[in-house]
Each structure stands twice: as C-alpha cells, then as structure tokens.
Design a protein around this motif. Structure first.
Motif, PDB file in Angstrom:
ATOM      1  N   GLN A  51       0.891  -1.235  -0.004  1.00 33.55           N
ATOM      2  CA  GLN A  51       0.043   0.082   0.159  1.00 33.55           C
ATOM      3  C   GLN A  51       0.982   1.375  -0.099  1.00 33.55           C
ATOM      4  O   GLN A  51       0.543   2.225  -0.972  1.00 33.55           O
ATOM      5  CB  GLN A  51      -0.757  -0.055   1.110  1.00 33.55           C
ATOM      6  CG  GLN A  51      -2.268  -0.828   1.080  1.00 33.55           C
ATOM      7  CD  GLN A  51      -2.762  -1.230   2.157  1.00 33.55           C
ATOM      8  OE1 GLN A  51      -2.462  -0.512   3.530  1.00 33.55           O
ATOM      9  NE2 GLN A  51      -4.132  -1.778   2.234  1.00 33.55           N
ATOM     10  N   TYR A  78      10.093   6.176  -9.359  1.00 34.42           N
ATOM     11  CA  TYR A  78       8.935   5.352  -9.981  1.00 34.42           C
ATOM     12  C   TYR A  78       9.301   4.038 -10.399  1.00 34.42           C
ATOM     13  O   TYR A  78       8.732   2.927  -9.975  1.00 34.42           O
ATOM     14  CB  TYR A  78       8.261   6.125 -11.178  1.00 34.42           C
ATOM     15  CG  TYR A  78       6.910   5.513 -11.207  1.00 34.42           C
ATOM     16  CD1 TYR A  78       5.804   5.990 -10.814  1.00 34.42           C
ATOM     17  CD2 TYR A  78       6.505   4.543 -12.432  1.00 34.42           C
ATOM     18  CE1 TYR A  78       4.576   5.601 -11.089  1.00 34.42           C
ATOM     19  CE2 TYR A  78       5.629   3.972 -12.644  1.00 34.42           C
ATOM     20  CZ  TYR A  78       4.317   4.269 -11.939  1.00 34.42           C
ATOM     21  OH  TYR A  78       3.212   3.904 -11.979  1.00 34.42           O
ATOM     22  N   ASN A  84       3.967  10.417  -9.348  1.00 37.29           N
ATOM     23  CA  ASN A  84       3.158  11.064 -10.397  1.00 37.29           C
ATOM     24  C   ASN A  84       2.860  12.430 -10.308  1.00 37.29           C
ATOM     25  O   ASN A  84       2.669  13.344 -10.992  1.00 37.29           O
ATOM     26  CB  ASN A  84       2.126  10.094 -10.789  1.00 37.29           C
ATOM     27  CG  ASN A  84       2.349   8.925 -11.645  1.00 37.29           C
ATOM     28  OD1 ASN A  84       3.507   9.067 -12.325  1.00 37.29           O
ATOM     29  ND2 ASN A  84       1.542   7.910 -11.645  1.00 37.29           N
ATOM     30  N   ASP A  85       2.478  12.722  -9.015  1.00 37.22           N
ATOM     31  CA  ASP A  85       1.808  14.056  -8.471  1.00 37.22           C
ATOM     32  C   ASP A  85       3.019  15.083  -8.875  1.00 37.22           C
ATOM     33  O   ASP A  85       3.019  16.098  -9.262  1.00 37.22           O
ATOM     34  CB  ASP A  85       1.510  14.119  -7.432  1.00 37.22           C
ATOM     35  CG  ASP A  85       0.290  13.418  -6.979  1.00 37.22           C
ATOM     36  OD1 ASP A  85      -0.522  13.197  -8.005  1.00 37.22           O
ATOM     37  OD2 ASP A  85      -0.376  13.346  -5.951  1.00 37.22           O
ATOM     38  N   LYS A  93       8.519   0.659  -8.374  1.00 37.24           N
ATOM     39  CA  LYS A  93       7.840  -0.442  -9.302  1.00 37.24           C
ATOM     40  C   LYS A  93       8.491  -2.119  -8.905  1.00 37.24           C
ATOM     41  O   LYS A  93       7.929  -2.793  -8.651  1.00 37.24           O
ATOM     42  CB  LYS A  93       7.724  -0.246 -10.786  1.00 37.24           C
ATOM     43  CG  LYS A  93       6.123   0.044 -11.030  1.00 37.24           C
ATOM     44  CD  LYS A  93       6.227   0.402 -12.489  1.00 37.24           C
ATOM     45  CE  LYS A  93       6.765  -0.507 -13.352  1.00 37.24           C
ATOM     46  NZ  LYS A  93       6.332  -0.214 -14.985  1.00 37.24           N
ATOM     47  N   ASN A  97       3.552  15.838 -12.303  1.00 39.12           N
ATOM     48  CA  ASN A  97       2.590  16.648 -12.708  1.00 39.12           C
ATOM     49  C   ASN A  97       2.858  18.100 -12.130  1.00 39.12           C
ATOM     50  O   ASN A  97       2.870  19.280 -13.322  1.00 39.12           O
ATOM     51  CB  ASN A  97       1.169  16.336 -12.425  1.00 39.12           C
ATOM     52  CG  ASN A  97       0.820  15.163 -13.107  1.00 39.12           C
ATOM     53  OD1 ASN A  97       0.979  14.725 -14.262  1.00 39.12           O
ATOM     54  ND2 ASN A  97      -0.007  14.546 -12.580  1.00 39.12           N
ATOM     55  N   ASN A 154       2.311   1.617  -3.186  1.00 35.48           N
ATOM     56  CA  ASN A 154       1.394   2.243  -4.325  1.00 35.48           C
ATOM     57  C   ASN A 154       1.052   3.796  -4.071  1.00 35.48           C
ATOM     58  O   ASN A 154       0.980   4.789  -5.022  1.00 35.48           O
ATOM     59  CB  ASN A 154       0.004   1.667  -4.401  1.00 35.48           C
ATOM     60  CG  ASN A 154       0.114   0.588  -4.917  1.00 35.48           C
ATOM     61  OD1 ASN A 154       1.010   0.011  -5.689  1.00 35.48           O
ATOM     62  ND2 ASN A 154      -0.766  -0.522  -4.378  1.00 35.48           N
ATOM     63  N   ALA A 155       1.155   4.098  -2.855  1.00 30.01           N
ATOM     64  CA  ALA A 155       1.217   5.859  -2.631  1.00 30.01           C
ATOM     65  C   ALA A 155       2.262   6.531  -2.938  1.00 30.01           C
ATOM     66  O   ALA A 155       2.146   7.502  -3.364  1.00 30.01           O
ATOM     67  CB  ALA A 155       0.751   5.861  -0.807  1.00 30.01           C
ATOM     68  N   TRP A 156       3.338   5.673  -2.973  1.00 31.13           N
ATOM     69  CA  TRP A 156       4.710   6.491  -3.364  1.00 31.13           C
ATOM     70  C   TRP A 156       4.558   6.721  -4.925  1.00 31.13           C
ATOM     71  O   TRP A 156       4.795   7.778  -5.388  1.00 31.13           O
ATOM     72  CB  TRP A 156       5.849   5.885  -2.918  1.00 31.13           C
ATOM     73  CG  TRP A 156       6.250   5.810  -1.572  1.00 31.13           C
ATOM     74  CD1 TRP A 156       5.763   6.982  -0.630  1.00 31.13           C
ATOM     75  CD2 TRP A 156       6.951   5.035  -0.696  1.00 31.13           C
ATOM     76  NE1 TRP A 156       6.323   6.658   0.533  1.00 31.13           N
ATOM     77  CE2 TRP A 156       7.065   5.529   0.517  1.00 31.13           C
ATOM     78  CE3 TRP A 156       7.584   3.862  -1.022  1.00 31.13           C
ATOM     79  CZ2 TRP A 156       7.810   4.929   1.581  1.00 31.13           C
ATOM     80  CZ3 TRP A 156       8.358   2.920  -0.034  1.00 31.13           C
ATOM     81  CH2 TRP A 156       8.403   3.416   1.113  1.00 31.13           C
ATOM     82  N   LYS A 157       4.147   5.657  -5.476  1.00 31.47           N
ATOM     83  CA  LYS A 157       3.957   5.768  -7.061  1.00 31.47           C
ATOM     84  C   LYS A 157       3.175   6.925  -7.239  1.00 31.47           C
ATOM     85  O   LYS A 157       3.296   7.634  -8.091  1.00 31.47           O
ATOM     86  CB  LYS A 157       3.550   4.512  -7.826  1.00 31.47           C
ATOM     87  CG  LYS A 157       4.577   3.379  -7.745  1.00 31.47           C
ATOM     88  CD  LYS A 157       4.075   2.168  -8.466  1.00 31.47           C
ATOM     89  CE  LYS A 157       3.197   1.400  -7.904  1.00 31.47           C
ATOM     90  NZ  LYS A 157       2.747   0.133  -8.444  1.00 31.47           N
ATOM     91  N   GLU A 158       1.687   7.156  -6.585  1.00 30.64           N
ATOM     92  CA  GLU A 158       0.889   8.227  -6.851  1.00 30.64           C
ATOM     93  C   GLU A 158       1.800   9.563  -6.619  1.00 30.64           C
ATOM     94  O   GLU A 158       1.452  10.364  -7.310  1.00 30.64           O
ATOM     95  CB  GLU A 158      -0.270   8.000  -6.099  1.00 30.64           C
ATOM     96  CG  GLU A 158      -1.315   6.936  -6.414  1.00 30.64           C
ATOM     97  CD  GLU A 158      -2.389   6.824  -5.753  1.00 30.64           C
ATOM     98  OE1 GLU A 158      -2.970   7.839  -4.991  1.00 30.64           O
ATOM     99  OE2 GLU A 158      -2.970   5.812  -5.512  1.00 30.64           O
ATOM    100  N   GLU A 159       2.280   9.565  -5.640  1.00 28.40           N
ATOM    101  CA  GLU A 159       3.057  10.835  -5.195  1.00 28.40           C
ATOM    102  C   GLU A 159       4.290  11.220  -6.324  1.00 28.40           C
ATOM    103  O   GLU A 159       4.217  12.421  -6.606  1.00 28.40           O
ATOM    104  CB  GLU A 159       3.801  10.608  -3.792  1.00 28.40           C
ATOM    105  CG  GLU A 159       4.339  11.977  -3.073  1.00 28.40           C
ATOM    106  CD  GLU A 159       4.771  11.720  -1.879  1.00 28.40           C
ATOM    107  OE1 GLU A 159       5.717  12.747  -1.455  1.00 28.40           O
ATOM    108  OE2 GLU A 159       4.666  10.857  -1.181  1.00 28.40           O
TER     109      GLU A 159
END
Length: 123
Positions: free
Chosen positions: A11, A68, A21-22, A72, A25, A14-19
C-alpha cells in the motif's frame, strides 16, 4: 467471498507511485509557468534564474522517473512476481526505497519553495 488486502508495504509503495506522479505533474506545471516568463520581457538577471530552474526541473523529472521505476521493481520483489534484473541500478529493499523517498520528498519541497519564492519575489 474472501476479501484480500495488500500488505502495508505494498500500500505504501502504491502511495509513493502516486506521489511521484503528482511530482511529475507539478514539475510540468512549474515548467509551463517558467515558459511564460521566458516569453515575457523579463530582465537578463531573471533569465539566468530561469535557466537555473529549468535545469533543476529537468533533474527532478529524471529523479522522479528513476524513483517510479525503482518503486515498481521493489514492489514486484515484495510480491513474489517474476522479476527482471537490471544491471544499471539494483532494485533496493523496502527500507532503502523508503529512505530514498524521504530524500526525494524533501528535495522536491525545497525546489517548490525556491520556485514559489522566485515567482513571488523576482518576477
């Protein structure tokens, strides 16, 4: 019906991957703001700072891509899935990725603060 949950480490990955990506952006948005400054009639000393930030954004994007990828790979390592071993950069264990992520977060916050200060004070 059995409900499966991901382990806490998965979990977090997954939160780190989202971060990450943020961050990608946000860097993209900051680069767009930098482009607006370049198109303006800003003084020469501002343009040298623009180049400085452009280089920092480029490096931040490279580091985000590496993070990233490594997150992964580490996630795959923890999940018993078959792995592809890369010789260019070893996939680290969870604690190492966690430490690298903390540094990544700290450096991005510093970059963002520096850029916001530049935008509000110098431009």
């Amino acid at each position: 019906m059995e409900i499966t949950t991901q382990p806490a480490e998965q979990q977090q990955m997954n939160a780190w991957k989202e971060e990450v990506n943020d961050v990608r952006n946000e860097v993209k948005m900051m680069r767009e703001r930098l482009e607006q400054i370049v198109l303006s009639t800003a003084p020469r000393e501002i343009m040298s700072k623009v180049e400085h930030f452009e280089n920092r954004f480029l490096r931040q994007r490279e580091v985000a891509d590496e993070m990233y990828h490594d997150i992964k790979q580490c996630s795959k390592k923890l999940s018993d899935q078959p792995q592809v071993v890369h010789d260019d950069r070893p996939v680290d264990d969870y604690q190492t990725i966690q430490h690298r992520m903390e540094i990544f977060q700290k450096l991005f916050i510093e970059l963002k603060d520096d850029f916001n200060h530049f935008i509000t004070c110098d431009v």
